[in-house]
Scaffold this active site. Structure first.
Site, PDB file in Angstrom:
ATOM      1  N   SER A  71       0.811  -1.215   0.000  1.00  7.32           N
ATOM      2  CA  SER A  71       0.000   0.000   0.000  1.00  7.32           C
ATOM      3  C   SER A  71       0.838   1.255   0.000  1.00  7.32           C
ATOM      4  O   SER A  71       1.718   1.400   0.829  1.00  7.32           O
ATOM      5  CB  SER A  71      -0.977   0.024   1.183  1.00  7.32           C
ATOM      6  OG  SER A  71      -0.447   0.555   2.341  1.00  7.32           O
ATOM      7  N   CYS A  72       0.557   2.124  -0.951  1.00 12.51           N
ATOM      8  CA  CYS A  72       1.032   3.515  -1.009  1.00 12.51           C
ATOM      9  C   CYS A  72       2.481   3.725  -1.455  1.00 12.51           C
ATOM     10  O   CYS A  72       3.382   2.966  -1.098  1.00 12.51           O
ATOM     11  CB  CYS A  72       0.834   4.229   0.318  1.00 12.51           C
ATOM     12  SG  CYS A  72      -0.878   4.352   0.847  1.00 12.51           S
ATOM     13  N   ASP A  73       2.659   4.810  -2.205  1.00 11.96           N
ATOM     14  CA  ASP A  73       3.977   5.305  -2.605  1.00 11.96           C
ATOM     15  C   ASP A  73       3.917   6.821  -2.623  1.00 11.96           C
ATOM     16  O   ASP A  73       2.952   7.405  -3.132  1.00 11.96           O
ATOM     17  CB  ASP A  73       4.351   4.802  -4.010  1.00 11.96           C
ATOM     18  CG  ASP A  73       4.530   3.297  -4.035  1.00 11.96           C
ATOM     19  OD1 ASP A  73       5.629   2.830  -3.720  1.00 11.96           O
ATOM     20  OD2 ASP A  73       3.543   2.600  -4.362  1.00 11.96           O
TER      21      ASP A  73
END
Length: 420
Positions: free
Chosen positions: A9-11
């Protein structure tokens, strides 16, 4: 204790001069969350608060401050905080879920997403936002379910904080933390600790605690990520993970990174940065922060899933911005299942108007070839037009406040028209 499976999840990314074009700082983030979670884009004006006021965050109440800055946030619609956002002073923050050797506390405290919003509301520079977050972390701790579900999903947090001049990476493990200053070039964070031996600020007991746990012998050079997690820091930029893929994409465009290039990176599916599946990219943000204080910062938000089939819509801070109605989810007050004990016994429909129309349009884009291609072409043209308009504002240093006040909302209306 064995390491958890790799999280997904997420960058978050930042490019500073000379890596970014035009002497600007460019910030970007994909928020990767459960596929059925609605992300809303909301604006809160600056406000004054009475002495002794309390502030209700997602799970706990904390002391309110005297003044809070105006903010624009992209957030899961069930909680108080934000996945990412900006304030009127050109500070941008995005956070990531991280895991490591330190056990995660399930007790309700401040979510990492609450800390994002608190940093934006209380600080007018990236460095001050860092101080706000670590002070609150020390006072209230981090913890609580990060998903709108009776299944518990918890994590530590890392943050990328940027302003017109510099950026900071802040990575946490329970109450312990390390921070790295970024003054030029590119930097990204993903779901792993990434600060190694360049530590510019740290929790006063960071090293002693690591020694007491047997994670560090006190002799060799202290490497935060290697000590507090299971990351092989020697292979961080060569292994096939999203952190490495993001690093490669930033470096590929080094010297010419613009808002459009950052959007291109966030749309990259092959790298896994534009995520699909049970966890997917549910909202995206790109900000352009000119170093000249007379120029406005421009913040682009999708407010919809999958940036490859979404429009990055511009927002500029000016006085008297009306509520962003078409990207604001319905509210349920004290009847909200998040507020009731036990929490999350049911899940209300939190879809805002843009989300609903985009949901139907995404099906068309995926399944009806001719109509879908035409719709995708129209939203791409709309975005290109808005980027061009924003570039003109940044080049000419002048704009009509009366037009900018409805800039984001007007673009949402134009997007909705395409879907209709």
């Amino acid at each position: 204790m064995f390491p958890r499976p790799p999280p997904r999840s997420c960058d978050t990314f930042v490019a500073l001069p000379p890596a970014a074009a035009g002497g600007r700082v460019v910030f970007g983030k994909n928020s990767d969350r459960p596929a059925d979670e609605v992300q809303e884009v909301v604006h809160f004006p600056a406000a004054a608060h009475p002495p002794g006021a309390a502030l209700e965050c997602t799970y706990i109440k904390i002391d309110q401050v005297e003044k809070t800055h105006a903010v624009v946030l992209s957030r899961p619609s069930w909680l108080w905080g934000a996945e990412m956002g900006a304030n009127e002073h050109g500070v941008c923050i995005g956070n990531e879920a991280v895991w490591g050797r330190e056990e995660i506390c399930d007790d309700e405290a401040l979510l990492g997403m609450d800390l994002v919003r608190l940093g934006l509301e209380r600080a007018d520079t990236a460095e001050k936002a860092l101080a706000v977050i670590v002070d609150l972390l020390e006072k209230y701790g981090q913890g609580g379910n990060c998903m709108e579900s009776h299944m518990v999903f918890t994590y530590h947090n890392s943050f990328l904080i940027a302003d017109r001049k510099e950026a900071w990476v802040l990575e946490t493990s329970g109450k312990y933390w390390a921070a790295e200053k970024v003054e030029g070039g590119v930097r990204n964070i993903s779901n792993q600790l990434s600060i190694t031996t360049k530590i510019d600020r740290e929790h006063p007991e960071l090293k002693e605690y690591a020694k007491s746990k047997g994670w560090w012998d006190g002799e060799k050079e202290f490497d935060f990520a290697a000590t507090y997690s299971y990351v092989n820091t020697a292979r961080m930029t060569t292994s096939r993970g999203r952190y490495c893929e993001g690093y490669k994409l930033l470096n590929k465009h080094k010297g010419s990174i613009t808002s459009e290039i950052m959007m291109q990176i966030l749309r990259d599916k092959e790298s896994g940065i534009n995520m699909e599946g049970g966890f997917m990219t549910t909202g995206s943000m790109v900000s352009v922060l000119p170093q000249q204080p007379n120029l406005p910062c421009v913040h682009f938000f999708t407010g919809t899933p999958d940036p490859a089939r979404s429009v990055f819509k511009p927002f500029i801070f000016v006085p008297n911005i009306p509520q962003l109605l078409k990207t604001s989810s319905p509210t349920f007050g004290h009847d909200d299942p998040v507020k009731k004990q036990p929490r999350f016994q049911n899940k209300p429909d939190r879809r805002h108007e843009l989300y609903k129309k985009h949901e139907s349009a995404a099906v068309v884009m995926e399944t009806i070839e001719g109509q879908g291609k035409e719709m995708l072409k129209e939203i791409q043209e709309l975005e290109k037009q808005k980027i061009s308009e924003m570039e003109s504002i940044l080049q000419n240093a002048c704009f009509d406040i009366n037009q900018v006040v409805n800039l984001f909302s007007q673009c949402v209306e134009e997007e909705l028209k395409i879907y209709s």
